[in-house]
Design an enzyme around this catalytic site. Structure first.
Site, PDB file in Angstrom:
ATOM      1  N   GLN A 128       0.736  -0.713   0.160  1.00 53.39           N
ATOM      2  CA  GLN A 128       0.084   0.155  -0.169  1.00 53.39           C
ATOM      3  C   GLN A 128       0.524   1.043  -0.202  1.00 53.39           C
ATOM      4  O   GLN A 128       1.632   1.816   0.768  1.00 53.39           O
ATOM      5  CB  GLN A 128      -1.184  -0.518   1.555  1.00 53.39           C
ATOM      6  CG  GLN A 128      -1.730   1.368   1.596  1.00 53.39           C
ATOM      7  CD  GLN A 128      -2.004   1.521   2.804  1.00 53.39           C
ATOM      8  OE1 GLN A 128      -2.112   1.235   3.489  1.00 53.39           O
ATOM      9  NE2 GLN A 128      -3.117   1.737   3.406  1.00 53.39           N
ATOM     10  N   GLY A 129       1.057   2.062  -1.457  1.00 51.85           N
ATOM     11  CA  GLY A 129       0.916   3.039  -1.330  1.00 51.85           C
ATOM     12  C   GLY A 129       0.664   4.005  -0.989  1.00 51.85           C
ATOM     13  O   GLY A 129      -0.065   5.169  -2.274  1.00 51.85           O
ATOM     14  N   TYR A 130       0.503   4.998   0.178  1.00 50.03           N
ATOM     15  CA  TYR A 130      -0.577   5.603   0.459  1.00 50.03           C
ATOM     16  C   TYR A 130      -0.193   7.097   1.467  1.00 50.03           C
ATOM     17  O   TYR A 130       0.587   7.934   0.755  1.00 50.03           O
ATOM     18  CB  TYR A 130      -1.749   5.208   1.279  1.00 50.03           C
ATOM     19  CG  TYR A 130      -3.084   4.778   1.054  1.00 50.03           C
ATOM     20  CD1 TYR A 130      -2.955   3.890  -0.487  1.00 50.03           C
ATOM     21  CD2 TYR A 130      -3.968   4.469   1.766  1.00 50.03           C
ATOM     22  CE1 TYR A 130      -3.802   3.586  -0.604  1.00 50.03           C
ATOM     23  CE2 TYR A 130      -4.947   3.805   1.630  1.00 50.03           C
ATOM     24  CZ  TYR A 130      -4.864   3.361  -0.050  1.00 50.03           C
ATOM     25  OH  TYR A 130      -5.665   2.638  -0.574  1.00 50.03           O
ATOM     26  N   SER A 131       0.874   6.834   2.454  1.00 54.57           N
ATOM     27  CA  SER A 131       1.668   7.942   3.331  1.00 54.57           C
ATOM     28  C   SER A 131       2.904   8.010   2.811  1.00 54.57           C
ATOM     29  O   SER A 131       4.054   7.269   1.715  1.00 54.57           O
ATOM     30  CB  SER A 131       2.216   6.856   4.357  1.00 54.57           C
ATOM     31  OG  SER A 131       1.301   6.338   5.433  1.00 54.57           O
ATOM     32  N   GLU A 246     -10.097  -2.403   5.755  1.00 54.24           N
ATOM     33  CA  GLU A 246      -8.144  -3.082   6.264  1.00 54.24           C
ATOM     34  C   GLU A 246      -8.600  -3.353   7.857  1.00 54.24           C
ATOM     35  O   GLU A 246      -8.208  -4.217   8.430  1.00 54.24           O
ATOM     36  CB  GLU A 246      -7.400  -1.881   6.075  1.00 54.24           C
ATOM     37  CG  GLU A 246      -6.092  -2.209   6.924  1.00 54.24           C
ATOM     38  CD  GLU A 246      -5.032  -1.120   6.578  1.00 54.24           C
ATOM     39  OE1 GLU A 246      -5.276   0.130   6.827  1.00 54.24           O
ATOM     40  OE2 GLU A 246      -4.173  -0.780   6.925  1.00 54.24           O
ATOM     41  N   GLU A 374      -5.510   8.647  17.778  1.00 56.62           N
ATOM     42  CA  GLU A 374      -6.387   9.737  17.978  1.00 56.62           C
ATOM     43  C   GLU A 374      -6.769   9.847  17.014  1.00 56.62           C
ATOM     44  O   GLU A 374      -8.162  10.434  17.144  1.00 56.62           O
ATOM     45  CB  GLU A 374      -4.553  11.414  17.820  1.00 56.62           C
ATOM     46  CG  GLU A 374      -4.250  11.050  19.264  1.00 56.62           C
ATOM     47  CD  GLU A 374      -3.097   9.758  18.949  1.00 56.62           C
ATOM     48  OE1 GLU A 374      -2.300   8.958  18.140  1.00 56.62           O
ATOM     49  OE2 GLU A 374      -2.582   9.642  19.990  1.00 56.62           O
TER      50      GLU A 374
END
Ligand SMILES: Cc1cc2nc3c(=O)[nH]c(=O)nc-3n(C[C@H](O)[C@H](O)[C@H](O)COP(=O)(O)OP(=O)(O)OC[C@H]3O[C@@H](n4cnc5c(N)ncnc54)[C@H](O)[C@@H]3O)c2cc1C
Length: 396
Positions: A128-131, A246, A374
């Site tokens: 997964q390439g999100y961040s 997820e 958070e």
């Protein structure tokens, strides 16, 4: 102290027949203990996933059309119980829980045929390439760009904390196709060949000394337009779907796994004569209650997916419960073991090959990955308790 497993509702006969068949399959084909060498372990895991798939025991909730089992809810519960009990390797990469539901829901028929079965069989590993370095909780600020050039996108930028990137064949990524200020309105969901020219993966070392995640660089990477899922600039909507899954997907399996881990810790404390201490027993009672709550909440989450097609906010509660439980149980274990609990696995006096110490270090990251504690608390506050929306986050 005796720990009783929670009573489950009486299962219908066909579910028990299914359990017996699955148990027999797992016993007959069990791959044995994992090899120590990471390369060999990867091959060992792939071989197991292929065996499960070829025998019709992969993808409990997936449609049959794509190699899944399409099980009823009751049978999915049985599946996760038995798989967790058998201690067989779990899925590789993050594709199954996150990308697959998105492809099933929004992909074209051609994309489904091309990607789903190889992912389920373990032939292709998805990451997964999100961040990005400047975009984690605030994902709409991501800056990796995809510029359209004819029938291709040209991708440039950097992702970070990409789990399993070093083993990945495919990245499912969020990229910017709109203007820099377009935030969530200018994001596209793109599938990128991890072996394409211009892709560079640099592993990052984590607290345990391993390399679970990596930085990924894209330098003029050419991606055919047919690798896009959904419409251009509509990726944010798609990504939100997959994030919910997820959190939900692993909940039941993890509930079973931690049920077992807690029993193992209790056995260790008994062997060491520590259960005579009332304060130790008190901690065990607290963890026992929590492991049961985790199980019931996981059932609630999966029931929500089956009934409404969406995990809903119960999945955020699951994640909060599991992540704080896994941190607390490992911290308690390390406390119980005293100095011996801090020895590395090569030390002769190391307890159970330092599994509790490794777990203690590994789970420090649990309240960050897949959305920080958070952010999960914000979701619960807004979606469950109906509190006002966080003005710093994109509108829902
Ligand atoms: C083990 C692990 C595996 C990961 N795997 C992947 C992966 O495979 N693919 C991927 O794309 N990413 C992955 N990540 C990245 C993860 O999703 C991000 O680390 C996470 O979303 C937080 O982003 P950040 O690190 O940029 O921290 P930030 O978003 O900068 O947060 C910093 C701090 O500010 C708090 N904060 C931020 N915004 C708010 C707010 N609105 N309200 C209250 N508090 C707030 C956070 O809770 C945190 O404490 C992984 C991370 C870890 C630890």
């Amino acid at each position: 102290m005796t720990v009783h497993h929670q009573a489950t509702a009486p299962a219908a006969q066909p579910d028990e027949e299914f359990r017996a068949r699955l148990r027999e399959f797992l016993a007959e084909h069990h791959p044995g203990r994992p090899p120590k060498d990471p390369r060999e372990r990867l091959a060992w895991t792939k071989a197991w996933l292929a065996t499960s798939f070829d025998n019709g025991y992969a993808g409990p909730s997936w449609p049959r059309e794509f190699g899944g089992m399409e099980l009823s809810f009751a049978q999915q519960v049985v599946y996760h119980e038995e798989v967790a009990r058998a201690r067989v390797p779990g899925p590789l990469g993050t594709g199954l829980g996150i990308a697959a539901p998105t492809i099933i829901r929004y992909g074209t028929q051609e994309q489904k045929q091309r990607w789903l079965a190889p992912m389920l069989r373990g032939d292709t590993v998805w990451a997964q390439g999100y961040s990005e370095p400047g975009a984690g909780s605030d994902l709409p600020s991501l800056r990796t760009t995809a510029r359209r050039a004819g029938e291709e996108y040209i991708v440039n930028g950097q992702k970070v904390w990409t789990s399993h990137a070093a083993d990945a064949d495919i990245f499912f990524a969020l990229v910017r196709t709109g203007t820099r200020e377009s935030r969530q309105k200018g994001i596209t969901y793109l599938v990128i060949d991890a072996h394409a020219p211009g892709v560079q993966v640099r592993p990052l070392r984590d607290l345990t000394g391993g390399h679970l995640f990596a930085e990924v660089f894209f330098d003029d990477v050419r991606v055919p337009v047919e690798m896009r899922i959904g419409e251009e600039n509509d990726g944010w909507r798609l990504a939100r779907t997959s994030l919910g899954h997820e959190r939900a997907a692993g909940a039941l399996n993890q509930a079973e796994m931690y049920r077992r881990v807690l029993t193992e810790l209790e056995e260790l404390a008994r062997e060491r004569g520590q259960l005579a201490d009332a304060l130790v027993r008190d901690r065990f009672v607290d963890l026992e209650i929590r492991v049961r709550v985790i199980r019931y909440n996981a059932e609630r989450t999966i029931a929500g997916i089956l009934a409404r097609g969406a995990a809903g906010a119960a999945s955020s509660i699951s994640r909060l419960l599991i992540t704080s439980f896994e941190q607390d149980i490992h911290e308690f274990a390390v406390d119980l073991l005293g100095p011996a609990g801090l020895l590395g696995k090569s030390a002769p006096q190391a307890v159970q090959r330092s599994r509790w110490l490794v777990g203690f270090l590994r789970t420090r990251a649990s309240t960050i990955g897949a959305g920080t504690r958070e952010i999960q608390l914000n979701t619960v506050a807004e979606q469950v308790l109906g509190l006002p929306h966080d003005p710093g986050m994109p509108p829902r």
